[in-house]
Design a protein around this motif. Structure first.
Motif, short mmCIF file in Angstrom:
data_model
loop_
_atom_site.label_atom_id
_atom_site.label_comp_id
_atom_site.label_asym_id
_atom_site.label_seq_id
_atom_site.Cartn_x
_atom_site.Cartn_y
_atom_site.Cartn_z
N GLY A 27 0.78 -1.24 0.00
CA GLY A 27 0.00 0.00 0.00
C GLY A 27 0.80 1.27 0.00
N GLY A 28 2.10 1.23 0.18
CA GLY A 28 2.90 2.44 0.12
C GLY A 28 2.98 3.17 1.46
N ALA A 29 3.59 4.35 1.40
CA ALA A 29 3.79 5.15 2.61
C ALA A 29 2.46 5.60 3.18
CB ALA A 29 4.66 6.37 2.29
N GLY A 30 2.32 5.53 4.50
CA GLY A 30 1.08 5.91 5.17
C GLY A 30 0.14 4.74 5.39
N VAL A 31 0.32 3.66 4.62
CA VAL A 31 -0.52 2.47 4.77
C VAL A 31 0.28 1.32 5.36
CG1 VAL A 31 -1.98 0.81 3.55
CG2 VAL A 31 -1.95 3.21 2.84
N TYR A 32 1.50 1.15 4.88
CA TYR A 32 2.35 0.06 5.32
C TYR A 32 2.83 0.32 6.75
CZ TYR A 32 6.51 -2.87 5.71
OH TYR A 32 7.46 -3.75 6.13
N SER A 33 2.78 -0.73 7.57
CA SER A 33 3.22 -0.65 8.95
C SER A 33 4.38 -1.62 9.14
CB SER A 33 2.08 -1.00 9.91
OG SER A 33 2.53 -0.97 11.25
#
Length: 636
Positions: free
Chosen positions: A408-414
């Motif tokens: 999911g990219g930056a802001g979604v990936y944990s």
């Protein structure tokens, strides 16, 4: 960027009358004011000598402070010395300070003379008249300095309004004919707000602005416009520009208006440049062609172009084009001037003697080769791997950025912080509850079937209740519990019997004194009876009366009666009152009076506490007598 000279700290110069009021009022407030003719003549002399010396010290302090505050033309930078000469005329300035210094010496001499005369004063009147004469002559000397004080106050006000110019820092100096765009350029490159108007001589004094370039602090000085005529014909406004160009180590930005909207032709502007060029010696020069939106150099006639080339063909002159209206070339011209000034400052330092001292402190080590073997630089494995990493290889090692792009990219990936944990069992990494003991956590001690077992127990209890198992009131006791109960009952019965025996014995069980202390020998008893007989008392009746009082009185009453008996002057009355109770109110009041008299000595010995808010001295002498000092007289 602060200047090394701060003229704003100069103290206000009062007028002559105000000066006298300040000094004489201080003398009146700070020295004694009461003297009598009955005093010794030495005390009278010292009284008036003190006033004269104190007044002289006040004049000395004020005048010396004034002389120290004003700058001396010999000690300041030549730029400020010439600028003050242009603005105030250094002859008048030195004359005013000289007169103040002379007044200071005259006042000291007057005080010295009159103090010598007071040493021979033979009366209060004569000493007082000498004091009046001394203060009068000091006041006359200061009144003669009225014009000098007024002139110095005007100079102080003007000095405080001068811009804070540092003569030694990096400086860009803007000069040229009036109304050629100098102030507009100043407003563009600095945070200054110089007034800009479409007529000549809008700027009548020096203005300073500051800017940052290459992480350094720069000052830009906007000078008033100058005209092309002899030096002796220039006015004060033009001389400020001439002084700045002559004394400041700055980069000169000479502005020319090719559109001639300023009211002066190109030939006049070129001629002005050549006339003031001697002031630009050893300074970097940048020729600024302003108002490019109105006219460019390509539009000039051949004659004007030839005049312009007399400036541009010089080796140390660089040309910059700009338009403050469209902001074309403004920053480029600023950068060119700053770089040229930095290069010139470095060249000056390289030619000086200080560079040799610096080079002697520096040593650059060059390693020497010992053989022909090649020894390349060593890079650790991880760093080498990062250097040789191929981003286009499909089989390359997956990085964290690849996982981020897939999920999911930056802001979604944990990012999973637990995946790199080094534990004995890989399954422990994802435990919600941490380890608490020997590799186990709370979850490992929880029975997964506990809910089912609890439900089964509840069903069994319901079944027992239905069958009537808990309805019987008879207690099922075993042999051991029955034995314990019987033993307890026996103990309770024994305690009851002991309590009844104690109550039946009554007061015989309680003794006031030990047996040895309570026993009186027969010899002592016979002696006591003989003594009571001599006093006219019956021993048997006295003993019975004392036993009766001992039983009826409380401990507190006995103590009070003992105190009363010890403080009564009449021993017979005390014995009678001890023997009988108080009969009426009058006797009770008399006993209270005697008791208070006994406590009077102890009360006198009591200490004063925090609650005793009493002002012992209603009018303290130091607050209500003599001369008051500075400040309020209200002590509350």
């Amino acid at each position: 960027m602060a200047s090394i000279y701060n003229f704003k700290k100069i103290q206000v110069v009062p007028k002559a009358d105000e000066f006298l009021d300040i000094v004489l009022s201080k003398t009146q407030r700070k020295t004694p004011t009461v003297i009598h003719k009955n005093y010794k003549i030495s005390r009278i002399r010292n009284f008036y000598m003190r006033k004269v010396k104190f007044t002289q010290d006040n004049f000395e302090e004020k005048l010396k402070q004034m002389l120290d505050d004003f700058p001396r033309l010999e000690n300041v930078h030549p730029f400020y010395a010439d600028l003050m000469n242009v603005l105030y005329d250094k002859d008048h300035y030195k004359l005013a300070l000289g007169q103040i210094n002379t007044a200071r010496h005259l006042i000291s001499q007057v005080a010295k003379d009159y103090v010598r005369l007071m040493k021979f004063g033979d009366s209060l009147y004569r000493c007082k008249q000498l004091k009046r004469a001394a203060l009068g002559r000091m006041a006359t000397i200061m009144k003669r300095q009225k014009d000098s004080l007024a002139y110095l106050e005007q100079v102080r006000q003007h000095l405080a309004r001068l811009p804070s110019i540092d003569p030694n820092t990096r400086t860009l100096l803007v000069c040229g004919y009036p109304n050629v765009g100098k102030s507009s350029f100043m407003n563009k490159v600095t945070r200054a707000e110089v007034d800009v108007q479409p007529y000549a001589f809008t700027t009548k004094s020096l203005f300073v602005g500051h800017m940052d370039y290459r992480y350094l602090r720069w000052q830009v000085i906007d000078t008033p416009g100058i005209l092309d005529h002899p030096l002796e014909d220039r006015n004060t406004i033009e001389m400020q520009s001439i002084t700045a160009m002559a004394h400041l180590r700055a980069c000169i930005l000479y502005f020319m208006d090719l559109s001639e909207q300023c009211g002066y032709s190109v030939s006049a502007q070129v001629q002005l440049y050549h006339s003031i060029k001697p002031l630009f010696a050893n300074k970097p020069i940048v020729l600024i062609l302003s108002k490019m939106d109105a006219r460019r150099p390509e539009d000039l006639s051949p004659e004007e172009m030839a005049l312009l080339e007399t400036i541009t063909k010089e080796e140390d002159v660089q040309v910059a084009r700009l338009s403050c209206h469209t902001e074309e070339g403004v920053m480029e011209a600023r950068n060119m001037a700053c770089d040229k000034l930095l290069q010139a400052r470095v060249e000056v330092k390289m030619k000086g003697q200080k560079i040799n001292d610096v080079l002697n402190k520096l040593h650059l080590t060059q390693p020497q080769t010992r053989d022909d073997k090649e020894r390349p630089a060593f890079i650790p494995g991880g760093a080498m791997e990062r250097l040789n990493y191929d981003w286009n290889d499909p089989n390359r090692r997956r990085l964290e950025r690849d996982l981020e792009a897939e999920e999911g990219g930056a802001g979604v990936y944990s990012y999973n912080l637990k995946k790199n944990y080094m534990l004995a069992d890989e399954e422990w990494k994802e435990d919600i509850i941490p380890e608490i003991w020997e590799g186990k956590n709370i979850a490992d001690f929880i029975d997964p079937d506990i809910a089912e077992k609890l439900e089964q127990l509840e069903r069994e209890e319901e079944q027992l209740e239905k069958e009537g198992t808990y309805d019987s009131e008879e207690e099922i006791l075993d042999s051991e519990e029955e034995e314990i109960r019987q033993t307890a009952e026996e103990i309770r019965e024994k305690k009851k019997l002991m309590a009844m025996e104690a109550r039946s014995r009554g007061s015989k069980a309680r003794t006031a004194l030990p047996k040895k202390a309570g026993v009186i020998s027969e010899k002592k008893m016979s002696e006591l009876e003989e003594h009571l007989g001599e006093l006219g008392l019956d021993a048997v009746q006295a003993h019975a009366r004392s036993r009766k009082r001992e039983r009826s009185e409380t401990r507190g009453e006995s103590i009070a009666r003992g105190v009363f008996a010890s403080t009564t002057e009449n021993a017979g009355m005390a014995r009678e009152l001890n023997a009988t109770e108080m009969r009426n109110v009058r006797q009770k009041l008399a006993s209270n009076h005697v008791l208070k008299q006994a406590q009077r000595k102890n009360n006198l010995m009591a200490k004063r506490g925090e609650a005793d808010r009493e002002i012992l001295v209603k009018k303290p002498k130091h607050l209500f007598a003599g001369k008051r000092k500075q400040g309020s007289h209200d002590r509350r």
